[in-house]
Design a protein around this motif. Structure first.
Motif, PDB file in Angstrom:
ATOM      1  N   ASN A   1       1.068  -1.075   0.059  1.00 61.31           N
ATOM      2  CA  ASN A   1       0.019  -0.165   0.054  1.00 61.31           C
ATOM      3  C   ASN A   1       0.679   1.133  -0.174  1.00 61.31           C
ATOM      4  N   THR A   2       0.922   1.887  -1.089  1.00 63.07           N
ATOM      5  CA  THR A   2       1.834   2.923  -1.206  1.00 63.07           C
ATOM      6  C   THR A   2       1.331   4.239  -0.993  1.00 63.07           C
ATOM      7  N   CYS A   3       0.071   4.174  -0.872  1.00 58.36           N
ATOM      8  CA  CYS A   3      -0.801   5.571  -0.504  1.00 58.36           C
ATOM      9  C   CYS A   3      -1.470   5.339   0.810  1.00 58.36           C
ATOM     10  N   PRO A   4      -1.181   4.900   2.104  1.00 59.98           N
ATOM     11  CA  PRO A   4      -1.792   4.545   3.210  1.00 59.98           C
ATOM     12  C   PRO A   4      -2.654   5.832   3.747  1.00 59.98           C
ATOM     13  N   ASN A   5      -3.466   5.954   4.317  1.00 57.62           N
ATOM     14  CA  ASN A   5      -4.223   7.167   5.111  1.00 57.62           C
ATOM     15  C   ASN A   5      -4.814   8.085   3.788  1.00 57.62           C
ATOM     16  N   GLN A   6      -5.120   7.468   2.682  1.00 55.31           N
ATOM     17  CA  GLN A   6      -5.481   8.431   1.523  1.00 55.31           C
ATOM     18  C   GLN A   6      -6.657   8.983   1.532  1.00 55.31           C
ATOM     19  N   GLY A   7      -7.440   8.874   2.759  1.00 53.26           N
ATOM     20  CA  GLY A   7      -8.460   9.708   2.973  1.00 53.26           C
ATOM     21  C   GLY A   7      -9.878   9.920   1.935  1.00 53.26           C
ATOM     22  N   SER A   8      -9.638   8.809   0.887  1.00 57.60           N
ATOM     23  CA  SER A   8     -11.093   8.688   0.119  1.00 57.60           C
ATOM     24  C   SER A   8     -11.178   7.479  -0.261  1.00 57.60           C
ATOM     25  N   ARG A   9     -12.082   6.881  -0.872  1.00 54.52           N
ATOM     26  CA  ARG A   9     -12.399   5.378  -1.132  1.00 54.52           C
ATOM     27  C   ARG A   9     -11.484   4.862  -2.181  1.00 54.52           C
ATOM     28  N   THR A  10     -11.279   5.717  -3.174  1.00 58.16           N
ATOM     29  CA  THR A  10     -10.273   5.431  -4.171  1.00 58.16           C
ATOM     30  C   THR A  10      -9.422   6.390  -4.477  1.00 58.16           C
ATOM     31  N   ILE A  11      -8.232   5.902  -5.339  1.00 59.29           N
ATOM     32  CA  ILE A  11      -7.547   7.054  -5.741  1.00 59.29           C
ATOM     33  C   ILE A  11      -7.212   6.928  -7.462  1.00 59.29           C
ATOM     34  N   ARG A  12      -7.464   7.671  -8.104  1.00 65.84           N
ATOM     35  CA  ARG A  12      -7.420   7.528  -9.671  1.00 65.84           C
ATOM     36  C   ARG A  12      -6.002   6.890  -9.944  1.00 65.84           C
ATOM     37  N   THR A  13      -5.872   5.875 -11.035  1.00 63.91           N
ATOM     38  CA  THR A  13      -4.557   5.466 -11.340  1.00 63.91           C
ATOM     39  C   THR A  13      -3.406   6.360 -11.527  1.00 63.91           C
ATOM     40  N   GLU A  14      -3.703   7.331 -12.259  1.00 59.47           N
ATOM     41  CA  GLU A  14      -2.764   8.344 -12.505  1.00 59.47           C
ATOM     42  C   GLU A  14      -2.215   9.033 -11.333  1.00 59.47           C
ATOM     43  N   GLU A  15      -3.309   9.409 -10.104  1.00 59.31           N
ATOM     44  CA  GLU A  15      -2.534   9.816  -9.093  1.00 59.31           C
ATOM     45  C   GLU A  15      -1.780   8.790  -8.449  1.00 59.31           C
ATOM     46  N   ALA A  16      -2.167   7.745  -8.100  1.00 55.05           N
ATOM     47  CA  ALA A  16      -1.357   6.491  -7.566  1.00 55.05           C
ATOM     48  C   ALA A  16      -0.135   6.410  -7.914  1.00 55.05           C
ATOM     49  N   LEU A  17      -0.132   6.459  -9.470  1.00 51.80           N
ATOM     50  CA  LEU A  17       1.261   6.369 -10.300  1.00 51.80           C
ATOM     51  C   LEU A  17       2.040   7.219  -9.755  1.00 51.80           C
ATOM     52  N   LEU A  18       2.007   8.564  -9.747  1.00 52.15           N
ATOM     53  CA  LEU A  18       2.981   9.612  -9.306  1.00 52.15           C
ATOM     54  C   LEU A  18       3.402   9.417  -7.687  1.00 52.15           C
ATOM     55  N   ILE A  19       2.196   9.114  -6.887  1.00 52.90           N
ATOM     56  CA  ILE A  19       2.455   9.027  -5.744  1.00 52.90           C
ATOM     57  C   ILE A  19       3.404   7.879  -5.515  1.00 52.90           C
ATOM     58  N   SER A  20       3.115   6.655  -5.924  1.00 52.24           N
ATOM     59  CA  SER A  20       4.051   5.529  -5.867  1.00 52.24           C
ATOM     60  C   SER A  20       5.392   5.787  -6.478  1.00 52.24           C
ATOM     61  N   LEU A  21       5.614   6.606  -7.571  1.00 47.12           N
ATOM     62  CA  LEU A  21       6.704   6.523  -8.009  1.00 47.12           C
ATOM     63  C   LEU A  21       7.738   7.418  -7.085  1.00 47.12           C
ATOM     64  N   GLN A  22       7.282   8.460  -6.414  1.00 37.67           N
ATOM     65  CA  GLN A  22       7.739   9.173  -5.342  1.00 37.67           C
ATOM     66  C   GLN A  22       8.089   8.305  -4.221  1.00 37.67           C
ATOM     67  N   TYR A  23       7.262   7.142  -3.735  1.00 37.47           N
ATOM     68  CA  TYR A  23       7.449   6.401  -2.809  1.00 37.47           C
ATOM     69  C   TYR A  23       8.642   5.380  -2.887  1.00 37.47           C
ATOM     70  N   PHE A  24       8.711   4.951  -4.235  1.00 40.66           N
ATOM     71  CA  PHE A  24       9.746   3.746  -4.865  1.00 40.66           C
ATOM     72  C   PHE A  24      11.016   4.591  -5.014  1.00 40.66           C
ATOM     73  N   GLN A  25      11.180   5.736  -5.048  1.00 43.27           N
ATOM     74  CA  GLN A  25      12.373   6.552  -5.438  1.00 43.27           C
ATOM     75  C   GLN A  25      13.517   6.310  -4.552  1.00 43.27           C
ATOM     76  N   ASP A  26      13.532   6.317  -3.367  1.00 44.12           N
ATOM     77  CA  ASP A  26      14.639   5.772  -2.600  1.00 44.12           C
ATOM     78  C   ASP A  26      14.958   4.413  -2.574  1.00 44.12           C
ATOM     79  N   PRO A  27      13.908   3.518  -2.146  1.00 47.43           N
ATOM     80  CA  PRO A  27      14.305   2.068  -2.199  1.00 47.43           C
ATOM     81  C   PRO A  27      14.942   1.622  -3.586  1.00 47.43           C
TER      82      PRO A  27
END
Length: 146
Positions: free
Chosen positions: A112-138
């Motif tokens: 889960n790369t977007c915990p505590n998202q605050g909404s029922r769903t996140i659009r894929t294009e939003e999740a993509l950008l959030i997740s790319l930032q999440y994975f940058q350092d790992p």
């Protein structure tokens, strides 16, 4: 475009293959998107002869790990899968080649790369950008396999 950003018609331009910036100059030129008829096709029909070294699934139902604590193995070809509105779980259920399997069977790393998202769903294009930032350092820490 050159260093002076000459936009006049006199400036000669050349169309090059999409791979040129990364292959010839070592520059990042964006992520790649391809079509597959089902999830198993995404995983098994890799464009790389040796397939993917590491596969990650993303979902609100995945494990929550702080990015700074995520340890990835060294890899050459990484696949990060994002689900649609109903998530990767539905993609697994609808794939006849994955019959009876769960997300943790399909993805060795299910996060889960977007915990505590605050909404029922996140659009894929939003999740993509959030997740790319999440994975940058790992990803940087994992390095490239030789």
């Amino acid at each position: 475009m050159g260093t002076n950003r000459d936009l006049t018609p006199a400036c000669v331009r050349k169309v090059v293959p999409q791979s040129s910036p990364s292959e010839e100059m070592g520059s990042y030129w964006g992520y790649k998107v391809r079509y597959a008829s089902n999830l198993s096709g995404v995983i098994n029909d890799s464009p790389y002869k040796e397939g993917y070294d590491h596969i990650i699934g993303t979902s609100e139902h995945g494990e929550t790990i702080i990015s700074s604590e995520l340890i990835l193995p060294s890899f050459r070809h990484l696949l990060i899968a994002f689900g649609g509105l109903a998530g990767l779980e539905e993609s697994i259920e609808e794939d006849p080649n994955l019959n009876g399997k769960g997300a943790n069977d399909v993805f060795p790393c299910y996060l889960n790369t977007c915990p505590n998202q605050g909404s029922r769903t996140i659009r894929t294009e939003e999740a993509l950008l959030i997740s790319l930032q999440y994975f940058q350092d790992p990803i940087r820490r994992a390095g490239m396999a030789s």
